[in-house]
Motif scaffolding. Structure first.
Motif, short mmCIF file in Angstrom:
data_model
loop_
_atom_site.label_atom_id
_atom_site.label_comp_id
_atom_site.label_asym_id
_atom_site.label_seq_id
_atom_site.Cartn_x
_atom_site.Cartn_y
_atom_site.Cartn_z
N ARG A 35 -63.36 19.66 -4.41
CA ARG A 35 -63.72 20.03 -5.79
C ARG A 35 -63.47 21.50 -6.10
O ARG A 35 -63.44 21.88 -7.26
N LEU A 39 -58.03 17.11 -6.94
CA LEU A 39 -59.07 18.05 -7.30
C LEU A 39 -60.19 17.31 -8.02
O LEU A 39 -59.91 16.49 -8.89
N GLY A 40 -61.44 17.58 -7.66
CA GLY A 40 -62.55 16.98 -8.41
C GLY A 40 -63.63 16.44 -7.51
O GLY A 40 -63.62 16.67 -6.29
N ASP A 41 -64.57 15.74 -8.13
CA ASP A 41 -65.69 15.17 -7.39
C ASP A 41 -65.21 13.96 -6.60
O ASP A 41 -64.53 13.08 -7.14
N ARG A 67 -63.30 10.48 -7.87
CA ARG A 67 -61.90 10.32 -7.43
C ARG A 67 -61.72 9.05 -6.58
O ARG A 67 -60.74 8.33 -6.74
N GLU A 108 -61.02 24.52 -6.47
CA GLU A 108 -59.58 24.70 -6.61
C GLU A 108 -59.00 25.63 -5.54
O GLU A 108 -57.92 25.38 -5.00
#
Ligand SMILES: C[S@@+](CC[C@H](N)C(=O)[O-])C[C@H]1O[C@@H](n2cnc3c(N)ncnc32)[C@H](O)[C@@H]1O
Length: 366
Positions: free
Chosen positions: A245, A16-18, A22, A247
């Protein structure tokens, strides 16, 4: 630059994330292939797209697709392409899919960063959305760019023969006719609406992965969405790293992938052109210690058995012969490919003996 063992990677996970942050946290030279379906920057404006009856077209108007200027989109594109290039192995390749809104900008950024374009593929949509205003051509395709890390990249994977075989012995062309993702395959939310506006068809991903990766390869998708790349990778015996990104999309992707049944090893065996492969007789596999004389081999479902003889033949009772001959004999068939038929028990699982031959070929190739 040493290659990174796959165990050091977050394999078969959705991070999860940019994606830039990552990817920058992953080891360099660690993935075999990248499939990227980045934001298209559709520039729909606030009014969105309307049908002639003024109803709103269900198009991509999400925040993740919005950039203030072309300059901002270009800077974003360069960042993620550079991050991908760092984690790609020297012989890895990258796929990017886009529409006329973004693919030309992506293409020039790719070249500026040192990538080398191998092909552009036109995905011709069997069932495109009509042009509602009637002022332009119906947008019936998207473009995929396929690129290697650099012009000097050697030994990237391309299954020319397998693609040709699947195309009734005609070379696979760069225009692919594949329907949009609809029906059962399309993920829906609890409200019955599409869960994601741009879910790609699995058939498109299957063709890209089958053409440019091998079973066991690591495929990175920095814009994972509903996890189409992960679902297809799992089905085709590839490993994946997904980055997303949002969830809710990441969660949907995890559930989708968990429901996928991988195909059997035998179904996934890649047929390389005979002339391209060094010959490795079964005796050499025994001599290298991958299979022991006296060991029992079985078919994948353990219905048939044969004993490995020290001279590289298999034996069933008093009869001895090559892996192919004995494979055909036990099944009562005129012929059999012993390499894909026979398996050795390893850690409680049947492992196809062709995997040992492949290991030896890989070692020979250095
Ligand atoms: C075009 S969609 C990909 C759809 C996907 N191929 C599928 O079949 O479902 C792009 C996705 O990238 C995600 N995204 C956009 N910018 C991102 C970023 N900087 N880092 C990670 N994910 C991002 C969006 O949330 C969106 O789900």
């Amino acid at each position: 630059m040493g290659l990174v063992p796959a165990q050091r990677l977050p394999l078969d996970e959705v991070l999860l994330g940019d994606c830039v942050a990552r990817m920058n946290a992953l080891p360099a030279s660690s993935v075999d292939c990248v499939f990227a379906d980045p934001p298209y920057n559709l520039q729909l404006g606030t009014a969105g797209l309307l049908r002639p009856d003024q109803s709103r077209v269900d198009a991509v108007d999400d925040d993740w697709d919005k950039f203030d200027t072309f300059g901002a989109y270009d800077a974003f594109t360069r960042d993620w392409l550079a991050a991908c290039r760092r984690v790609m192995k020297p012989n890895a390749t990258l796929w990017v899919i886009g529409s006329y809104h973004n693919i030309f900008r992506v293409g020039s950024a790719l070249q500026d960063l040192g990538y080398w374009i191998l092909n552009d593929i036109v995905w011709r949509k069997a069932n495109p959305m009509p042009n509602f205003r009637g002022k332009r051509f119906t947008n019936a395709h998207e473009t995929l760019i396929w690129a290697s890390r650099s012009a000097e990249s050697k030994g990237y994977t391309f299954h020319y023969e397998a693609l040709k075989g699947g195309n009734e012995d005609l070379q696979m062309r760069s225009d692919w006719f594949i329907p949009l993702c609809t029906g059962e395959e399309r993920l829906k939310g609890s409200d019955g609406q599409k869960l994601h506006p741009t879910q790609k068809p699995e058939a498109l991903l299957a063709r890209t992965l089958l053409s440019s990766t091998n079973p066991g390869d690591v495929v990175l998708d920095p814009f994972f969405g509903t996890g189409t790349t992960g679902a297809v990778a799992r089905r085709l015996g590839r490993r994946f790293i997904g980055i997303e990104r949002e969830e809710s999309y990441a969660e949907a992707a995890r559930a989708r992938i968990a429901a996928v049944t991988p195909l059997s090893q035998a179904a996934l065996m890649v047929a390389l052109p005979k002339r391209a492969e060094p010959r490795v007789p079964f005796l050499s596999v025994i001599e290298a210690g991958h299979v022991r004389p006296g060991e029992t081999l079985t078919d994948e479902r353990r219905r048939f058995k044969a004993t490995v003889r020290p001279d590289g033949q298999l034996g069933v009772g008093p009869v001895a012969g090559s892996i192919h001959k004995i494979g055909a004999l036990v099944q009562g068939l005129p012929a059999c490919n012993g390499w894909t038929f026979w398996h050795a028990e390893r850690d409680g699982r049947p492992v196809v003996i062709d995997a040992f031959r492949e290991r030896m070929r890989a070692a020979m190739a250095g």
